[in-house]
Design a protein around this motif. Sequence first.
Motif: not given
Length: 574
Positions: A504-533
Amino acid sequence: MIMPRTAWPILGPKAHALRILVTSLMLSMPIGTASFAGPGHSGDEGHSHDAPAAKSSQSPRVVATSEAYQLVGILKANQLTIHLDREKDNAPVTAATIEVSINDKTVTAEPKADGTYAVLVESLIQPGENVLEFSIKEGETFDLLGGTLATPVARSEHRSHGIASLSSWLTHPMPAGWAILASGVMLIAGVLVGGLFSRHATLGVMALATALSITIAADPARAGPGHSGDEGHSHGPEASEGASDSPRRLSDGSVFLPKPTQRLIEVRTQYVTPETVRRAIRLPGRVIANPHRIAIVQSIVDGRMAPVNDRFAHVGQHVRSGEVLGYVKPVLAEIDRSDFEQTAGRLDQEIALAENRVSQFKRFATFPAERIRTAEIELENLVRRRATLAERKAVNEPLIAPIDGVIIAAQAAIGQVVSPKDVLFQIVEPRVYWIEALAHESIDISKLGAAQAMAHDAEPAELKFVASSPALTQHATSIKFELTSNRAGFDIGRQVTVLVESGKEMTGIVVPRAAVVQAPNGQYVVFRHVEPERFDPKPVRFVEVDGSRVLLTAGVEPGEKIAVQSATLINQIR
């Protein structure tokens, strides 16, 4: 000597005068405050001047944003370097005109080869806060940004801590040794005064003296590490370390990534929005040749291999249809050789008889011409048969390529003996490859959607469904796909992963696979650009969509801006 009970307390006018004198002395005693110096202080002054605070090595910055642009200006060596990027994707803007207004003076920034802009501000910037305005023009787009640039100012020296007057001496903390001595004197004085009063008054005076002694010994002005008791400030090192222009992980887990580093690793961002997609299933597969574009080359006789121009066609060589790949010299078996010799001998004999017959016929002039012509034809036929027999023994069989393509297998060597069943060369047309995927679970073939093939160090390739086998292969359903794009890296025999849309079809936020990385604690994360730097890691959950995209099911809200390129490099910053 113990005083008799009846002699205590002392009575009389002299005793009354003595009571007044002692009480006045106790009340007029200067009670100083004790200061117990902690680490980083001297015992006689209650404070110290340790090493100065650590200075920050981070360059002064001005940051400004709008709906179209992000601007970061970094001040170094009296030069303001401006980094101008697009707000939506963080791509550098290198062809704009920037005018900078500083303290009512306007200058034009000079474009640099690295995509930045530079302004010399030695005579424009003043110590303290400077309000800057940036006028940006890019083609038909115009924008106005503003920000504040704070530059360091000289610090005033600390005031003198000397004791310059009696009033300051009275309010200055007393050293610890003097405080202990004063406490003892107060306690003894209380006992003596108690002897001048009644028994109940004696107990009260002793209690008061004890309380005063404790107050002196436990003065609240007692200084802790790095503090002085009289001023309430510190001269020791600051608790926090100095910042720098280098990328670093901040205490809250976010990443400080300067604009020069963002340009270097090519960070790109994207505002995320919901999409509707179909979930993909993963199937193991391998690359195979298209059965309509593969050919084999075999010999039709037994013989010995011989090269073409002293060389054989080799693996990886591109060949054309009709090209000779090698030769096979026929080798006759013993029985075949005997038959050949008998046939050759019989033909030689018949040729000799035919030549004699023709010669006799021509000797007689009265012999019919038709008879002579018939004898000549028989002779010519025998000669051709003998020549064909000789050629069959001497001529090599050529091995010819049946199609255009690339040789993927070659089993030929000089002197090699082959038979008609041996496969000597295998040729495949590289333009069309297939992929065979194995489905170990039941799949509705009619509901399969778009498919992609993934391989290590290769871009995903689009697939087209061809057919599925009704018979099981290795206890799984064999599904054939055709590679329709990006064949680079997909060689025959390579193991791949096939992602096929199913369900079936699903609705959600689709991003490139390269945007999801594994943090040192094992969690999968994305990086939000909250400020210019600054980039903030956000834990997420996701499911595979295809070879290059994932669907985020939790962790990110629509409208947030995340890093979709170089997220792996950001994740490595510590």
